[in-house]
Write an enzyme that holds these catalytic residues in place. Sequence first.
Site, PDB file in Angstrom:
ATOM      1  N   ALA A 198      -1.692  -7.617  -2.891  1.00 57.08           N
ATOM      2  CA  ALA A 198      -1.670  -6.454  -3.651  1.00 57.08           C
ATOM      3  C   ALA A 198      -1.675  -4.876  -2.709  1.00 57.08           C
ATOM      4  CB  ALA A 198      -3.293  -6.447  -4.806  1.00 57.08           C
ATOM      5  N   ASP A 225      -9.940  16.309   1.328  1.00 54.04           N
ATOM      6  CA  ASP A 225      -9.075  15.280   1.879  1.00 54.04           C
ATOM      7  C   ASP A 225      -8.077  15.902   2.102  1.00 54.04           C
ATOM      8  OD1 ASP A 225     -11.444  14.203   2.260  1.00 54.04           O
ATOM      9  OD2 ASP A 225     -10.776  13.020   0.030  1.00 54.04           O
ATOM     10  N   LYS A 249      -7.958  18.919  -3.104  1.00 53.78           N
ATOM     11  CA  LYS A 249      -8.906  18.005  -2.595  1.00 53.78           C
ATOM     12  C   LYS A 249      -8.730  18.514  -0.856  1.00 53.78           C
ATOM     13  CE  LYS A 249      -8.750  16.513  -6.731  1.00 53.78           C
ATOM     14  NZ  LYS A 249      -8.112  16.874  -8.286  1.00 53.78           N
ATOM     15  N   GLU A 272      -7.869  10.949 -12.429  1.00 53.64           N
ATOM     16  CA  GLU A 272      -7.626  11.557 -13.149  1.00 53.64           C
ATOM     17  C   GLU A 272      -6.834  13.299 -12.797  1.00 53.64           C
ATOM     18  OE1 GLU A 272     -10.784   9.510 -12.222  1.00 53.64           O
ATOM     19  OE2 GLU A 272     -10.365  11.169 -10.627  1.00 53.64           O
ATOM     20  N   GLU A 304      -4.238   7.329  -8.561  1.00 47.07           N
ATOM     21  CA  GLU A 304      -4.368   6.622  -7.751  1.00 47.07           C
ATOM     22  C   GLU A 304      -3.291   5.894  -8.811  1.00 47.07           C
ATOM     23  OE1 GLU A 304      -6.241   6.194  -5.381  1.00 47.07           O
ATOM     24  OE2 GLU A 304      -8.262   8.280  -5.814  1.00 47.07           O
ATOM     25  N   LYS A 349       7.098  -3.925   8.918  1.00 51.16           N
ATOM     26  CA  LYS A 349       5.199  -3.874   9.388  1.00 51.16           C
ATOM     27  C   LYS A 349       5.636  -3.497  11.299  1.00 51.16           C
ATOM     28  CE  LYS A 349       1.101  -5.040   8.635  1.00 51.16           C
ATOM     29  NZ  LYS A 349      -0.220  -4.887   8.121  1.00 51.16           N
ATOM     30  N   ASP A 377       0.955  -1.244  -0.115  1.00 44.35           N
ATOM     31  CA  ASP A 377      -0.114   0.242  -0.073  1.00 44.35           C
ATOM     32  C   ASP A 377       0.789   1.420  -0.327  1.00 44.35           C
ATOM     33  OD1 ASP A 377      -2.527  -1.540   0.363  1.00 44.35           O
ATOM     34  OD2 ASP A 377      -2.410  -1.454   2.777  1.00 44.35           O
ATOM     35  N   LYS A 378       2.195   1.651   0.910  1.00 45.20           N
ATOM     36  CA  LYS A 378       3.073   2.427   0.526  1.00 45.20           C
ATOM     37  C   LYS A 378       3.770   2.594  -0.288  1.00 45.20           C
ATOM     38  CE  LYS A 378       1.945   4.863   4.036  1.00 45.20           C
ATOM     39  NZ  LYS A 378       1.661   6.007   3.540  1.00 45.20           N
ATOM     40  N   LYS A 426      -3.894   2.987   3.637  1.00 49.64           N
ATOM     41  CA  LYS A 426      -3.019   3.068   5.375  1.00 49.64           C
ATOM     42  C   LYS A 426      -3.009   4.620   5.752  1.00 49.64           C
ATOM     43  CE  LYS A 426      -1.133  -0.934   5.962  1.00 49.64           C
ATOM     44  NZ  LYS A 426      -2.272  -1.434   4.785  1.00 49.64           N
TER      45      LYS A 426
END
Length: 388
Positions: free
Chosen positions: A246, A278, A276, A57, A44, A172, A18-19, A252
């Site tokens: 994946a 967020d 954004k 986008e 993404e 981790k 994910d990172k 995260k």
Amino acid sequence: MSNSFVFSSESVGEGHPDKVADYISDSVLDACLEQDASSRVACECLVKSNSVVLAGEITTQAKLNFEQIVREAIRSIGYVNDDDIFHADTVFVSNLITKQSADIAQGVDAEAAEGKKTSQQGAGDQGIMFGYACRQTAELMPAPVMYAHRILREMARQRKDVGVSWMRPDVKSQVALAYENNEIVGIKNVVVSTQHAEAVTLGEIEDFCINEVIKKVLPSELILKDTEFLINPTGKFVIGGPQGDAGLTGRKIIVDTYGGWARHGGGAFSGKDPSKVDRSAAYFTRWVAKNVVAAGLADSCELEVAYAIGHPYPTSIHIDTFESNQVDERKIESALKEVFDFRPAAIIEQLNLLRPIYRESTHYGHFAKDSLPWEDTSKADVLRSLLS
């Protein structure tokens, strides 16, 4: 929280799938901003086995070589070993990026448009964002997540700078702290799972992680006789990174923020330009909350803001100091509205966010890094003088 409790937080390393996706997304964002500060980016990324998929986008004047950006990001992380299925030089890159929706763009643009009730720049989406600060660490962050980050920073240093040959990028950590009367009294346990080469033994990995990493970066007075160390508890971690799991951008969000100690609005950060909210408003609320604590107005502070897409003002602002405040919360909130401008366009201006600074934020949490503008505490004196 009760007077006696244990609280755990985790972190993930640069090579966690994910990172990897987050870092590729932020690398694309920074490449856009390097050439065109007005770029609108929502990038993404999916990584799996020997493939990278870009989607989202982007509207920009920048001329980008997406494949080169992807490979350089992966190389920087360290997926360059002969036994890596996911390798910087050999991954397949698919690009599904299109331009930003015109309907979204008109809400964000600082100009009039049909059906839009203002010509000011609005928020890029609706949503709620939280910022937090406390006195548990020098960085004014919760200790569990900061200690988890410390472990992985040192693991990366050992792998990249010292050159520990058996280490691989996927890793981790997790740290459980015991509290009494809201004070840290010890470390209950530490978990580290690190990808490794086939030849190294579990005993070697355990000895290295405990003695060369954990005991060197965590406070010695908190490591007790009964502190438990769980190192690669499955017994083997050779298959890791995107070969094993994946990875997706934005998965995260608790690692990226406060390790679960404070609330989270749900929005991810990486791959998003600062229009954004967020991302930008989460950084902004951290900045505001940190200045409240730095000013001595409270020992902990959580700030919530909410926005509507296309609207230039927050729809709500709420502060919670968890009864640690030295000044009435209503007075603090009033002072915040006087010192800080909560409009999305003003957030970008106050923090100077239209710059390629986002790769710096991706790993080991987006906060507590002095080089990033939302960690500045120069407003603390202003707040203190207003409320003295």
